[in-house]
Design a protein around this motif. Structure first.
Motif, mmCIF file in Angstrom:
data_model
loop_
_atom_site.group_PDB
_atom_site.id
_atom_site.type_symbol
_atom_site.label_atom_id
_atom_site.label_comp_id
_atom_site.label_asym_id
_atom_site.label_seq_id
_atom_site.Cartn_x
_atom_site.Cartn_y
_atom_site.Cartn_z
ATOM 1 N N GLY A 52 -102.975 52.022 -26.310
ATOM 2 C CA GLY A 52 -102.575 50.727 -26.856
ATOM 3 C C GLY A 52 -102.079 50.798 -28.275
ATOM 4 N N SER A 53 -102.374 51.888 -28.973
ATOM 5 C CA SER A 53 -101.908 51.998 -30.358
ATOM 6 C C SER A 53 -100.599 52.776 -30.399
ATOM 7 C CB SER A 53 -102.961 52.700 -31.214
ATOM 8 O OG SER A 53 -103.104 54.038 -30.800
ATOM 9 N N VAL A 54 -99.900 52.592 -31.476
ATOM 10 C CA VAL A 54 -98.683 53.373 -31.675
ATOM 11 C C VAL A 54 -99.125 54.704 -32.269
ATOM 12 C CG1 VAL A 54 -96.496 53.503 -32.903
ATOM 13 C CG2 VAL A 54 -97.321 51.302 -32.049
ATOM 14 N N ASN A 55 -98.917 55.751 -31.527
ATOM 15 C CA ASN A 55 -99.286 57.073 -32.028
ATOM 16 C C ASN A 55 -98.347 58.112 -31.460
ATOM 17 O OD1 ASN A 55 -100.162 57.805 -29.435
ATOM 18 N ND2 ASN A 55 -102.244 57.136 -29.823
ATOM 19 N N ASP A 56 -98.607 59.329 -31.786
ATOM 20 C CA ASP A 56 -97.744 60.431 -31.365
ATOM 21 C C ASP A 56 -98.285 61.131 -30.125
ATOM 22 O OD1 ASP A 56 -96.126 59.908 -33.518
ATOM 23 O OD2 ASP A 56 -97.041 61.404 -34.811
ATOM 24 N N MET B 70 -98.475 62.985 -27.086
ATOM 25 C CA MET B 70 -97.631 63.873 -26.284
ATOM 26 C C MET B 70 -96.145 63.560 -26.491
ATOM 27 S SD MET B 70 -99.971 64.371 -22.898
ATOM 28 C CE MET B 70 -99.604 66.098 -22.623
ATOM 29 N N GLN B 71 -95.674 63.851 -27.674
ATOM 30 C CA GLN B 71 -94.298 63.559 -28.068
ATOM 31 C C GLN B 71 -93.283 64.216 -27.129
ATOM 32 O OE1 GLN B 71 -93.906 64.903 -32.099
ATOM 33 N NE2 GLN B 71 -95.344 63.391 -32.881
ATOM 34 N N SER B 72 -92.259 63.476 -26.798
ATOM 35 C CA SER B 72 -91.230 63.956 -25.862
ATOM 36 C C SER B 72 -90.599 65.260 -26.314
ATOM 37 C CB SER B 72 -90.149 62.893 -25.685
ATOM 38 O OG SER B 72 -90.686 61.747 -25.099
ATOM 39 N N ASN B 73 -90.243 65.353 -27.586
ATOM 40 C CA ASN B 73 -89.574 66.570 -28.067
ATOM 41 C C ASN B 73 -90.489 67.790 -27.979
ATOM 42 O OD1 ASN B 73 -91.205 65.576 -30.158
ATOM 43 N ND2 ASN B 73 -89.807 66.270 -31.768
ATOM 44 N N LYS B 74 -91.788 67.602 -28.204
ATOM 45 C CA LYS B 74 -92.722 68.726 -28.097
ATOM 46 C C LYS B 74 -92.951 69.128 -26.640
ATOM 47 C CE LYS B 74 -95.143 68.006 -32.431
ATOM 48 N NZ LYS B 74 -96.425 67.751 -33.095
ATOM 49 N N LEU B 75 -93.006 68.145 -25.751
ATOM 50 C CA LEU B 75 -93.156 68.456 -24.329
ATOM 51 C C LEU B 75 -91.955 69.254 -23.825
ATOM 52 C CD1 LEU B 75 -94.598 65.122 -22.911
ATOM 53 C CD2 LEU B 75 -95.793 67.300 -23.132
#
Length: 155
Positions: A39-43, A45-50
């Motif tokens: 529910g919070s805005v966080n990082d 599993m970031q798309s670029n890292k995946l």
């Protein structure tokens, strides 16, 4: 992706009769990841890292970026050509399903969000070519987690 292409070497992988008899079916792998800060805005599993991690894994398994073909001896093989890679379908999508709903349903198939790339049988991708690995990352509602679907032919 340029660094990835530079490490892939031209090579061929011969497929056995057993490989060919089972290669028409895919092995689906499904991984669930719960966001502890849902529910919070966080990082989370970031798309670029995946994506970068996926490309790194492909460096170790170059057979997955090859093309199924027939050799001069009539046997099937996977041909890896760094100038003509068969890049996997890699999609990321959003679902209205919440991680809590998956937990509540005990991760039942009926509760899973639809995966666009994963099927039971090998099929040609959007390009018309059979892909040797398909990935669909599905981000769950309210940033509650994600489901990682990976599908690989059975060889």
């Amino acid at each position: 992706m340029e660094a990835f292409v530079l490490v892939i070497k031209a090579q061929q992988f011969a497929l056995s009769a057993w490989d060919m008899s089972t290669s028409h079916t895919n092995i689906p792998f499904i991984y669930y990841f719960k966001n502890p800060n849902s529910g919070s805005v966080n990082d989370f599993m970031q798309s670029n890292k995946l994506r970068a991690s996926f490309l790194k894994a492909l460096e170790e398994f170059p057979i997955l970026v090859g093309h199924i073909t027939v050799g001069k001896d009539g046997r099937c093989l996977v041909d890896v050509n760094p100038h003509n890679l068969n890049m996997p379908e890699y999609l990321e999508s959003q679902s209205t399903v919440h991680f809590h709903d998956l937990e509540k349903a005990k991760f039942s198939w009926d509760a899973l969000p639809h995966a666009a790339t994963v099927g039971v049988f090998c099929a040609a991708g959007v390009s018309g070519i059979i892909k040797l690995v398909n990935v669909n990352i599905i981000r769950l509602a309210e940033n509650s987690g994600l489901v990682l679907f990976v599908s690989i032919p059975h060889y």
